[in-house]
Scaffold this motif. Structure first.
Motif, PDB file in Angstrom:
ATOM      1  N   ARG A 230      42.398  41.893  44.608  1.00  0.00           N
ATOM      2  CA  ARG A 230      41.922  40.593  45.082  1.00  0.00           C
ATOM      3  C   ARG A 230      43.017  39.531  45.005  1.00  0.00           C
ATOM      4  O   ARG A 230      43.060  38.616  45.820  1.00  0.00           O
ATOM      5  N   TYR A 231      43.877  39.644  43.991  1.00  0.00           N
ATOM      6  CA  TYR A 231      44.936  38.658  43.791  1.00  0.00           C
ATOM      7  C   TYR A 231      46.300  39.353  43.769  1.00  0.00           C
ATOM      8  O   TYR A 231      46.467  40.389  43.117  1.00  0.00           O
ATOM      9  N   GLU A 297      38.512  40.793  37.970  1.00  0.00           N
ATOM     10  CA  GLU A 297      38.759  39.855  39.067  1.00  0.00           C
ATOM     11  C   GLU A 297      37.513  39.036  39.383  1.00  0.00           C
ATOM     12  O   GLU A 297      37.609  37.846  39.707  1.00  0.00           O
ATOM     13  N   SER A 301      37.468  35.036  39.215  1.00  0.00           N
ATOM     14  CA  SER A 301      37.171  34.254  40.421  1.00  0.00           C
ATOM     15  C   SER A 301      36.276  33.055  40.117  1.00  0.00           C
ATOM     16  O   SER A 301      36.338  32.038  40.813  1.00  0.00           O
ATOM     17  N   GLU A 305      37.527  29.509  41.510  1.00  0.00           N
ATOM     18  CA  GLU A 305      36.764  28.744  42.489  1.00  0.00           C
ATOM     19  C   GLU A 305      36.237  27.436  41.907  1.00  0.00           C
ATOM     20  O   GLU A 305      36.193  26.415  42.595  1.00  0.00           O
TER      21      GLU A 305
END
Length: 314
Positions: A230-231, A297, A301, A305
């Motif tokens: 994801r990153y 992840e 997140s 966010e």
């Protein structure tokens, strides 16, 4: 009409402000009266005034609810949105960088417990976005087997069993041999647990939070853990540097853990492929590492966010 004008406040000061009954608010915002009352009970969303059992909302509250509804439709959880001030709501309404869509496996549910959990998740999340593409439901394994030969295409089948029984699970797997099966169980013997773990069977002790089930399904069906990060490494470094925005070091620790998993996953791939194709043991290890990373992840997140930890990097 549902609209009234207030000319004095509870402190006696003079003010002109329109007030709206709950029905008028529902028409303007698209949020049902039942939902507004539920938010009042759960999250303390109080109307501006009351007259007996009648609720009145101010124009500023209506605008705030319009912003909340827009973000809800984008998938933001209501429990977070109602805690944000107006400035933060406006910030989230600004266009965000486009990211690749989340992995949403085509999933079937077997068992009344799972079907009820799905219904509750749809109701609690308001938007109905439960994180999986639920394409079919069966109340029992017998009902599933009766549909053999006419099953929809599935990435994953989640099956509820009161007691973990490996023979019963194998019978279900025979019905859909090309589909990943995740077993939600309430009771199990140590022998059955060991057998499932040794065979790489995906299991989940029930009851569990719906999002826990979503993470287990995604981890079980991710086709390539290495490519589904994801990153990037650069983003993880940036998150670590910006962690102070969250008021704690948790984002930095999570980013470092994810980085360590990435490094070890690279080593595992090289170690298992010394003689050509990656062997079975290392391939299974890579898959488990990918699942562990996905869960970390998901936790990271929330900080990213909520506190905009990647805003300056994009």
């Amino acid at each position: 009409m549902g609209t009234y004008n207030r000319r004095s406040t509870s402190t006696g000061s003079s003010v002109d402000e329109d007030l709206y009954k709950i029905g008028a608010v529902a028409k303007r915002t698209g949020i049902s009266p039942e939902c507004l009352r539920a938010w009042e009970r759960r999250y303390g969303l109080q109307p501006a005034e009351r007259a007996g059992k009648t609720r009145f909302y101010s124009a500023s509250q209506v605008q705030r609810l319009l912003n909340v509804k827009t973000l809800l439709d984008q998938g933001h959880p209501i429990s977070q949105l109602l805690r944000l001030d107006d400035d933060e709501l406006q910030r989230r309404l600004r266009p965000q960088p486009i990211r690749s869509p989340a992995h949403r496996p085509r999933t079937g549910l077997v068992g009344g417990q799972l079907i009820l959990a799905h219904r509750e998740a749809c109701r609690d999340l308001v938007t109905g976005d439960v994180g999986l593409d639920i394409v079919a439901e069966w109340t029992s394994a017998a009902e599933l087997k009766a549909d053999r030969g006419a099953l929809p295409q599935l990435d994953c089948l989640v099956v509820y069993v009161p007691t973990l029984d490996t023979q019963h699970i194998e019978g279900i797997q025979e019905v859909c041999p090309d589909t990943r099966v995740v077993v939600a169980f309430r009771y199990a013997t140590a022998t059955d647990l060991d057998e499932c773990r040794q065979s790489g069977r995906a299991i989940l002790r029930w009851p569990a939070e719906w999002q826990t089930l979503v993470r287990r399904v995604r981890a079980s069906t991710s086709p390539d853990p290495t490519s589904s990060r994801r990153y990037s490494d650069e983003e993880l470094v940036h998150i670590s540097l910006m962690a102070s925005r969250a008021g704690c070091e948790c984002p930095r620790h999570l980013a470092e853990l994810i980085g360590e998993i990435n490094d070890f996953e690279t080593h595992t791939h090289r170690c298992g492929g010394r003689h050509g194709a990656v062997d079975g043991d290392h391939a299974r290890a890579e898959k488990r590492l990918g699942g562990a990373r996905a869960q970390l992840e998901e936790s990271l997140s929330v900080f990213v966010e909520t506190h905009g930890l990647l805003a300056a990097a994009n």
